[in-house]
Design an enzyme around this catalytic site. Structure first.
Site, PDB file in Angstrom:
ATOM      1  N   ARG A 114      36.175  33.610  40.447  1.00  0.00           N
ATOM      2  CA  ARG A 114      36.239  35.039  40.118  1.00  0.00           C
ATOM      3  C   ARG A 114      35.201  35.850  40.901  1.00  0.00           C
ATOM      4  O   ARG A 114      34.736  36.888  40.454  1.00  0.00           O
ATOM      5  CB  ARG A 114      36.062  35.266  38.616  1.00  0.00           C
ATOM      6  CG  ARG A 114      37.099  34.581  37.760  1.00  0.00           C
ATOM      7  CD  ARG A 114      38.508  35.113  38.035  1.00  0.00           C
ATOM      8  NE  ARG A 114      39.491  34.359  37.271  1.00  0.00           N
ATOM      9  CZ  ARG A 114      40.113  33.269  37.714  1.00  0.00           C
ATOM     10  NH1 ARG A 114      39.869  32.818  38.938  1.00  0.00           N
ATOM     11  NH2 ARG A 114      40.985  32.637  36.970  1.00  0.00           N
ATOM     12  N   GLU A 153      33.673  39.892  32.867  1.00  0.00           N
ATOM     13  CA  GLU A 153      34.504  39.831  34.067  1.00  0.00           C
ATOM     14  C   GLU A 153      34.839  41.206  34.639  1.00  0.00           C
ATOM     15  O   GLU A 153      34.693  41.419  35.839  1.00  0.00           O
ATOM     16  CB  GLU A 153      35.789  39.043  33.784  1.00  0.00           C
ATOM     17  CG  GLU A 153      36.619  38.815  35.022  1.00  0.00           C
ATOM     18  CD  GLU A 153      37.737  37.822  34.803  1.00  0.00           C
ATOM     19  OE1 GLU A 153      38.851  38.089  35.291  1.00  0.00           O
ATOM     20  OE2 GLU A 153      37.506  36.785  34.157  1.00  0.00           O
ATOM     21  N   SER A 199      41.323  39.233  30.485  1.00  0.00           N
ATOM     22  CA  SER A 199      40.185  38.363  30.163  1.00  0.00           C
ATOM     23  C   SER A 199      38.887  39.133  30.365  1.00  0.00           C
ATOM     24  O   SER A 199      38.595  39.575  31.475  1.00  0.00           O
ATOM     25  CB  SER A 199      40.199  37.119  31.052  1.00  0.00           C
ATOM     26  OG  SER A 199      41.374  36.374  30.846  1.00  0.00           O
TER      27      SER A 199
END
Length: 361
Positions: free
Chosen positions: A184, A356, A258
């Site tokens: 990520r 995130e 998420s």
């Protein structure tokens, strides 16, 4: 902030300065994040070509204003203070699929809706991104956080990124090997955050059926339906069904997908946690670390499906990893709720969860 007072007072009014761009003044940023929180942009413009990106930057620089570019808003959160500069919203189109013999090259405009890109590629018989179906946002956002799902990530297929380099003040093509991809992460949201405004990307896809092994949840879904040799369309359909069953649609429920990254911890720490929680999902990763499921940790910390009356935030009942905005009035509410979740997970497991979605600016 006084210099932008008129901008904030005249919401939605167009301003002159560049003939090709419709630059709006005083625009709510809540409409440019799927969490639907945040303040106001002093100026905002939709850009539909690389030339308009360059023009927008020049317009902002001539007025000594900061400038930022965003896509679909599915992985960003705006601060309550808003943005006292120019926000460029990427709407650059483009879809070109070229047969290279043994493989296919797909070049897409950074402003294309990502799931539409996947759908068109799959319809053409191309494999390599079918497991990334139904991920919200634009194509240009995928290399920024190295988007991944069900065993695929954009780093697996990316050839290059086209972007405007604000440091060198020119358009550049960046090979995938120079994107510094990680879990990520990429150079675009780490060392070079804000430097590159992505305009297009090129992917290397195949004309082959999807290959096992599949991510466990996806593999079970296919096996239960007798799909031992699924087509690329069947894999896409399966991913869509799984995601719809456990994730809210941001068009109807304010969320950014998420909200926390799956944490990676040292092997000794993971072994101690597994002694206490034998059913804890975990996966070894290169380098000797162990990846944990953030959703499981949040669930066990007592936050699955909660609706916090103090902040108006909560988590999705089918997936605790997804933070949803029930009735929050500010980004400050979201950040307070985030802190509650992080504190309780840290207290119970000794694990720190990282956010995130990117907090802007």
């Amino acid at each position: 902030m006084d210099v932008h007072g008129a901008a904030y007072a005249t919401h939605g009014k167009g301003v002159t300065g560049i003939a090709a761009l419709d630059i709006q003044q005083g625009v709510s940023l809540r409409d440019y994040s799927t969490m639907r929180l945040g303040g106001w942009a002093a100026y905002l413009a939709h850009v539909r070509s690389p030339a308009e990106v360059e023009e927008g930057i020049a317009w902002a620089e001539a007025r000594h204003l900061p400038v930022i570019m965003v896509g679909g808003g599915s992985n960003i959160i705006w601060r309550d203070e808003g943005f006292a500069g120019l926000v460029l919203v990427n709407r650059i189109p483009g879809f070109e699929l070229a047969d290279q013999g043994g493989h296919l090259l797909l070049t897409v405009g950074a402003g294309e809706n990502w799931d539409s890109v996947v759908a068109r590629a799959v319809a053409a018989g191309a494999s390599g991104i079918e497991r990334l179906s139904l991920i919200p946002g634009t194509a240009g956002a995928t290399p920024v956080q190295n988007v991944g799902a069900y065993g695929q990530e954009i780093a697996d297929v990316l050839v290059s990124v086209d972007a405007y380099d604000r440091q060198e003040r020119r358009f550049v093509r960046i090979p995938a090997a120079e994107c510094a991809f990680g879990y990520r992460r990429s150079r675009f949201n780490q060392a070079d955050r804000g430097r590159f405004f992505i305009t297009a990307l090129t992917l290397r896809l195949l004309r082959e059926p999807p290959r096992a092994p599949f991510y466990p949840a996806l593999g079970r879904y296919l096996e239960e339906r007798g799909l031992t040799h699924p087509t690329v369309q069947q894999v896409r359909d399966a991913v869509i069904a799984i995601r719809r069953a456990k994730l809210p649609d941001p068009a109807h429920v304010a969320n950014c997908g998420s909200f926390f990254r799956n944490p990676i911890i040292p092997a000794p720490q993971a072994a101690e946690l597994l002694r206490r929680y034998p059913d804890m999902p975990h996966w070894p990763v290169p380098g000797g670390g162990v990846k944990l499921a953030a959703g499981w940790l949040i669930d066990r910390a007592g936050f699955r499906g909660v609706a916090d009356p103090e902040t108006g935030m909560g988590t999705w009942p089918a997936q605790a990893l997804v933070v949803v905005n029930h009735r929050a009035s500010s980004t400050a509410d979201l950040l307070r709720f985030k802190q509650k979740v992080q504190d309780e997970v840290r207290r119970r497991f000794g694990v720190t969860l990282e956010q995130e979605p990117e907090l802007l600016p």
